[in-house]
Design an enzyme around this catalytic site. Structure first.
Site, short mmCIF file in Angstrom:
data_model
loop_
_atom_site.label_atom_id
_atom_site.label_comp_id
_atom_site.label_asym_id
_atom_site.label_seq_id
_atom_site.Cartn_x
_atom_site.Cartn_y
_atom_site.Cartn_z
N SER A 142 5.96 -8.29 2.91
CA SER A 142 5.48 -8.04 1.63
C SER A 142 6.37 -7.79 0.70
O SER A 142 7.36 -7.16 1.02
CB SER A 142 4.49 -6.71 1.99
OG SER A 142 4.19 -6.19 0.84
N TYR B 149 3.42 2.48 5.58
CA TYR B 149 2.84 0.98 5.40
C TYR B 149 4.28 0.19 5.41
O TYR B 149 4.57 -0.72 5.83
CB TYR B 149 1.83 0.74 4.72
CG TYR B 149 1.60 -0.76 4.39
CD1 TYR B 149 0.75 -1.71 5.31
CD2 TYR B 149 2.13 -1.31 3.03
CE1 TYR B 149 0.81 -2.87 4.96
CE2 TYR B 149 1.94 -2.62 2.73
CZ TYR B 149 1.69 -3.26 3.55
OH TYR B 149 1.45 -4.70 3.36
N LYS C 105 6.64 -2.69 7.33
CA LYS C 105 6.97 -4.03 7.07
C LYS C 105 8.59 -4.18 7.50
O LYS C 105 9.08 -5.21 7.68
CB LYS C 105 6.78 -4.40 5.47
CG LYS C 105 5.17 -4.54 5.59
CD LYS C 105 4.45 -5.60 6.41
CE LYS C 105 3.12 -5.59 6.38
NZ LYS C 105 2.50 -6.46 7.41
N1 UFG Z 1 -5.56 -1.29 -9.97
C1 UFG Z 1 -6.20 -0.86 -11.00
N2 UFG Z 1 -7.53 -0.41 -10.52
C2 UFG Z 1 -7.70 -0.48 -9.38
C3 UFG Z 1 -6.88 -1.14 -8.53
C4 UFG Z 1 -5.78 -1.50 -8.59
O1 UFG Z 1 -5.94 -0.78 -12.09
O2 UFG Z 1 -9.15 -0.12 -8.95
C5 UFG Z 1 -3.81 -1.80 -10.47
C6 UFG Z 1 -3.04 -1.15 -9.58
O3 UFG Z 1 -2.72 -0.01 -10.19
C7 UFG Z 1 -1.92 -2.11 -9.57
C8 UFG Z 1 -2.55 -3.45 -9.53
O4 UFG Z 1 -3.99 -3.14 -10.09
O5 UFG Z 1 -1.14 -2.06 -11.00
C9 UFG Z 1 -2.51 -3.93 -8.19
O6 UFG Z 1 -3.10 -3.17 -7.48
P1 UFG Z 1 -3.54 -3.34 -5.88
O7 UFG Z 1 -4.02 -2.32 -5.29
O8 UFG Z 1 -4.47 -4.60 -6.16
O9 UFG Z 1 -2.10 -3.91 -5.41
P2 UFG Z 1 -0.69 -3.51 -5.03
O10 UFG Z 1 0.15 -4.10 -6.02
O11 UFG Z 1 -0.76 -2.11 -5.34
O12 UFG Z 1 -0.46 -3.56 -3.34
C10 UFG Z 1 -0.60 -4.81 -3.14
C11 UFG Z 1 -0.74 -4.90 -1.51
C12 UFG Z 1 -0.23 -3.89 -0.78
C13 UFG Z 1 1.35 -4.31 -0.87
C14 UFG Z 1 1.75 -4.31 -2.35
C15 UFG Z 1 3.19 -5.03 -2.69
O13 UFG Z 1 -2.31 -4.21 -1.63
O14 UFG Z 1 -0.36 -4.40 0.61
O15 UFG Z 1 0.80 -5.15 -3.00
O16 UFG Z 1 3.59 -4.85 -3.87
F1 UFG Z 1 2.14 -3.74 -0.10
#
Ligand code: UFG
Length: 341
Positions: A127, A152, A156
């Site tokens: 990741s 997590y 990785k």
């Molecule tokens: N977000 C919102 N509202 C929500 C959910 C997410 O605004 O309800 C935003 C988050 O703040 C972030 C973006 O959308 O800015 C993406 O969030 P995600 O939770 O979809 O993804 P992440 O980038 O946090 O995490 C993902 C994977 C992880 C991995 C990570 C690596 O879920 O498994 O990318 O950067 F580790």
């Protein structure tokens, strides 16, 4: 001559099921092993429906060495794609031991059994989380890994290291770690897709559930980040494109094109998209209005990250092809399909 065969651990999961489909389309035989702890047998049925192939499925936990060994005894695959792992960042902070036990044990079992049974090639699901908050964008494979901020993320990094050291030590073994950026979307058939349990933690499933009326309102976590519109930036990669990257990685190893026993590739589009841009795009593509509000920042979020996918483009001969419009349309089609079931 029989087709090359690939074991897909976690093949009933989101990325695993899409990868099984693309492997079969590319001419591979596939065996799926999954403990169904965070997935449904329906995904395997979806793979069978899309491909018309009765893919063998074994319900087993990769942490259960004896059960997993039987899969190696029964099937003659030479390559493994290892997806089976726990994947919720926040949950891992509260259940560190479960995460270390599950993600590390299953991975070490895979490698040990591959070694014992003389199986050669492995792709590991890594990741972009290994880069943490990068100092420079876009990130290349040379961008330094930062100390992990969750168990997590730590698993990785640790599994990447276990893979590097193992293929370095065990003659004939090759490994590729694929560092995924943010996988989204679903198969265009809407027969497989993401199946979050409970309240979705990730952006796109939260968006689709809000559009479907299951959630009242999407919270956009933060609009005061140092980005053009104040919301976080990610590199959203279509899950079918991502699945194809695994096929390319397996082909590279099987055909002897690897340049080293251990290789790492970023799998992203190279395009950074903000949360607000994604929300607007989703509304535009699917002709609907999404109920959303600006909420406080979510703890642990990084501001921005997107990939430099040049290495994967040149070496794997792989490139993200699907447009964000197609991907967001597929995500919405999948959500609607789920509600009709
Ligand atoms: N977000 C919102 N509202 C929500 C959910 C997410 O605004 O309800 C935003 C988050 O703040 C972030 C973006 O959308 O800015 C993406 O969030 P995600 O939770 O979809 O993804 P992440 O980038 O946090 O995490 C993902 C994977 C992880 C991995 C990570 C690596 O879920 O498994 O990318 O950067 F580790």
């Amino acid at each position: 001559m029989s087709k090359p065969s690939v074991l897909v651990s976690g093949g009933a999961g989101y990325i695993g099921s899409h990868t099984a489909v693309e492997l079969i389309r590319a001419g591979y035989d596939v065996v799926i092993v999954d403990n169904l702890s965070n997935s449904e047998i329906g995904a395997v049925e979806g793979v069978r429906k899309i491909t018309g192939v009765e893919v063998p499925f074994v319900e087993a936990d990769c942490c259960d060495e004896a059960a997993f060994r039987k899969v190696f005894e029964q099937y003659a695959f030479d390559s493994v794609i290892h997806f089976a792992a726990s994947k919720a960042v926040n949950e891992s902070v509260h259940k560190p031991l479960e995460y270390y036990r599950n993600n590390l044990t299953s991975f070490m079992n895979v490698i040990a059994l591959m070694r014992e049974y003389g199986r050669h090639n492995i792709v590991f699901s890594s990741s972009c989380t290994v880069y943490g908050e990068p100092d420079k964008q876009p990130v290349t494979e040379q961008t330094p890994r930062k100390p992990a901020t969750s168990p997590y993320g730590n698993t990785k990094q640790m599994c990447e290291d276990i893979l590097r050291d193992s293929v370095g030590a065990y003659e004939g073994m090759k490994g590729i770690a694929l560092r995924y950026f943010n996988p989204i979307g679903a198969h265009p058939s809407a027969l497989i897709g993401e199946l979050p349990r409970g309240v979705p933690q990730n952006l796109v499933p939260y968006i689709t559930q809000t559009a479907a009326g299951i959630r009242e309102c999407l919270s956009v976590f933060g609009d005061d980040y140092p980005t053009p519109d104040g919301s976080c930036i990610r590199d959203y990669i279509d899950v079918v494109d991502l699945a194809r990257a695994h096929v390319a990685a397996i082909g590279r190893m099987i055909e002897g094109r690897s340049k080293a026993a251990y290789e790492v590739f970023n799998i992203g589009t190279g395009r950074g998209v903000s949360v607000l841009e994604l929300v607007r795009k989703f509304e535009e593509v699917n002709h609907l209005k999404l109920n959303y509000r600006i909420a406080p920042r979510r703890e642990g979020d990084i501001v921005a990250i997107w990939a430099d996918p040049t290495l994967a483009n040149n070496e794997l001969g792989w490139k993200a092809e699907r447009t964000l419009d197609e991907t967001l349309a597929a995500a919405w089609k999948w959500e609607q399909h789920l509600r009709e079931k």
